[in-house]
Design an enzyme around this catalytic site. Sequence first.
Site, PDB file in Angstrom:
ATOM      1  N   ASP A   1     -30.136  21.628  15.656  1.00 58.09           N
ATOM      2  CA  ASP A   1     -30.168  22.854  14.868  1.00 58.09           C
ATOM      3  C   ASP A   1     -31.063  22.561  13.670  1.00 58.09           C
ATOM      4  O   ASP A   1     -30.843  21.582  12.954  1.00 58.09           O
ATOM      5  CB  ASP A   1     -28.751  23.207  14.406  1.00 58.09           C
ATOM      6  CG  ASP A   1     -28.745  24.436  13.509  1.00 58.09           C
ATOM      7  OD1 ASP A   1     -29.567  25.345  13.731  1.00 58.09           O
ATOM      8  OD2 ASP A   1     -27.920  24.479  12.586  1.00 58.09           O
TER       9      ASP A   1
ATOM     10  N   GLU B   1     -28.180  26.077  23.524  1.00 59.77           N
ATOM     11  CA  GLU B   1     -29.416  26.764  23.158  1.00 59.77           C
ATOM     12  C   GLU B   1     -30.540  26.644  24.188  1.00 59.77           C
ATOM     13  O   GLU B   1     -31.252  27.600  24.443  1.00 59.77           O
ATOM     14  CB  GLU B   1     -29.922  26.238  21.806  1.00 59.77           C
ATOM     15  CG  GLU B   1     -31.225  26.919  21.405  1.00 59.77           C
ATOM     16  CD  GLU B   1     -31.686  26.619  19.995  1.00 59.77           C
ATOM     17  OE1 GLU B   1     -31.227  25.620  19.412  1.00 59.77           O
ATOM     18  OE2 GLU B   1     -32.516  27.392  19.490  1.00 59.77           O
TER      19      GLU B   1
ATOM     20  N   ASP C   1     -25.607  28.788  16.433  1.00 56.73           N
ATOM     21  CA  ASP C   1     -26.108  28.695  15.051  1.00 56.73           C
ATOM     22  C   ASP C   1     -24.995  28.849  14.041  1.00 56.73           C
ATOM     23  O   ASP C   1     -25.196  28.584  12.854  1.00 56.73           O
ATOM     24  CB  ASP C   1     -27.074  29.850  14.740  1.00 56.73           C
ATOM     25  CG  ASP C   1     -28.370  29.766  15.487  1.00 56.73           C
ATOM     26  OD1 ASP C   1     -28.816  28.647  15.755  1.00 56.73           O
ATOM     27  OD2 ASP C   1     -28.926  30.840  15.816  1.00 56.73           O
TER      28      ASP C   1
ATOM     29  N   THR D   1     -34.727  22.698  14.194  1.00 57.32           N
ATOM     30  CA  THR D   1     -35.819  21.925  14.825  1.00 57.32           C
ATOM     31  C   THR D   1     -37.034  21.834  13.895  1.00 57.32           C
ATOM     32  O   THR D   1     -37.719  20.807  13.867  1.00 57.32           O
ATOM     33  CB  THR D   1     -36.203  22.562  16.180  1.00 57.32           C
ATOM     34  OG1 THR D   1     -35.023  22.595  16.995  1.00 57.32           O
ATOM     35  CG2 THR D   1     -37.252  21.744  16.909  1.00 57.32           C
TER      36      THR D   1
HETATM   37  P1  AMP Z   1     -32.276  27.911   8.594  1.00 55.42           P
HETATM   38  O1  AMP Z   1     -30.850  27.973   8.173  1.00 55.42           O
HETATM   39  O2  AMP Z   1     -33.221  28.405   7.581  1.00 55.42           O
HETATM   40  O3  AMP Z   1     -32.661  26.611   9.198  1.00 55.42           O
HETATM   41  O4  AMP Z   1     -32.415  28.983   9.722  1.00 55.42           O
HETATM   42  C1  AMP Z   1     -31.736  28.831  10.894  1.00 55.42           C
HETATM   43  C2  AMP Z   1     -31.204  30.141  11.241  1.00 55.42           C
HETATM   44  O5  AMP Z   1     -32.215  31.124  11.252  1.00 55.42           O
HETATM   45  C3  AMP Z   1     -30.648  30.126  12.619  1.00 55.42           C
HETATM   46  O6  AMP Z   1     -29.289  30.018  12.513  1.00 55.42           O
HETATM   47  C4  AMP Z   1     -31.067  31.422  13.252  1.00 55.42           C
HETATM   48  O7  AMP Z   1     -29.993  32.296  13.402  1.00 55.42           O
HETATM   49  C5  AMP Z   1     -32.004  32.039  12.283  1.00 55.42           C
HETATM   50  N1  AMP Z   1     -33.280  32.282  12.909  1.00 55.42           N
HETATM   51  C6  AMP Z   1     -33.928  31.538  13.788  1.00 55.42           C
HETATM   52  N2  AMP Z   1     -35.083  32.121  14.148  1.00 55.42           N
HETATM   53  C7  AMP Z   1     -35.156  33.260  13.468  1.00 55.42           C
HETATM   54  C8  AMP Z   1     -36.095  34.315  13.397  1.00 55.42           C
HETATM   55  N3  AMP Z   1     -37.197  34.279  14.096  1.00 55.42           N
HETATM   56  N4  AMP Z   1     -35.829  35.329  12.583  1.00 55.42           N
HETATM   57  C9  AMP Z   1     -34.722  35.331  11.861  1.00 55.42           C
HETATM   58  N5  AMP Z   1     -33.797  34.386  11.866  1.00 55.42           N
HETATM   59  C10 AMP Z   1     -34.011  33.364  12.661  1.00 55.42           C
HETATM   60 MG    MG Z   2     -31.708  24.165  18.217  1.00 55.43          MG
END
Ligand code: AMP
Ligand code: MG
Length: 327
Positions: free
Chosen positions: A124, A70, A271, A126
């Site tokens: 993952d 990343e 991710d 953060t």
């Molecule tokens: P979470 O599971 O809620 O921690 O979200 C993490 C996931 O959100 C990651 O795997 C990313 O693919 C997705 N993600 C990260 N940034 C964004 C963003 N700005 N808009 C939409 N999805 C996002």
């Molecule tokens: Mg990360």
Amino acid sequence: MFSLSNPEIRFAVEAVCEAIPLARQIQKEMAGESLTKSDESPVTVADFSIQALIAHRLSQAFPHDPLLAEESSRVLKKGQGTVERVAAYVRQSLPQATPEKIYEWIDHGASGSSDRFWTLDPIDGTKGFLRGAQYVVALALIEKGKVQLGVLGCPHLKNGCEPDLKGQGSIVIAVRGQGTWAAPVSDPKKFRPLKVTDHRSSQDAALLGSVESAHTDKTKLRKLLQALGAKSAAVLMDSQAKYAALAGGRGDFFLYFLPEKKPDYRMKIWDVAPGAILVEEAGGRVSDLLGNPIDFSCGGTLQGNPGLLATNGHLHPIILQELKKIL
Ligand code: AMP
Ligand code: MG
């Protein structure tokens, strides 16, 4: 059961187990400090330190294997004094770490493309890391477009799947054709198998929710839950910890709608790849929102796959059918 003497498996388990105490230490000593990337997401000394450490370990263990990870040195160079702090943390494990070496390790293998490569999300979740909530260290090996091995280091999960902010944490591993297994970080030899739930009716389905509502489309999510008569998340989790929780039967499904404000958003390979194999090898299923398999052969961004649906397998066709109406 997989064999810990397999070189790839041993490398992945050792690398992730080495990273977890470092993540914990940095979290304790630098709570709340972060830089902001161009996509507005935060990045910390821990993200850079763990990527440098694991990338260097990989270059020693498998010198020809590229790494798609990343973070990049470009962002690190923007933080004043950040690289010195990263180097100081990495020196605890690798005494030869200097700022120049850190830049080199972080960018290790970034340009290579190959039939076989690794992917890494050093931290993952953060945002979860900064809040003291869920985050994971996520590493996977991909061969010919298929994830063959996935390892998640989960400092805030017990038994590989239960939220536990105070415990030792878990390491969760899946090897293609050999199941999904979890062990305590304190004893990374005591693996026990993880299995998804057997729930077959949408009324029994429990959603594993995200904390960050900007990562989905809340209106569509509400509609889907209503149509399914499903249970909304009792516990919200950041990061790929959700894949481990699903693999261990702590919930029945989760999904990423395309965010309202970014309808073209596509997920990144780091991710998804490590978590996806955990769910599949525990008996579940992962696809995009249209039901197509995830294509891991197109580089860092999963261009061909809008959104994501992960379930215990039984619920997959039922949820896809409802999704068709909503999308
Ligand atoms: P979470 O599971 O809620 O921690 O979200 C993490 C996931 O959100 C990651 O795997 C990313 O693919 C997705 N993600 C990260 N940034 C964004 C963003 N700005 N808009 C939409 N999805 C996002
Ligand atoms: Mg990360």
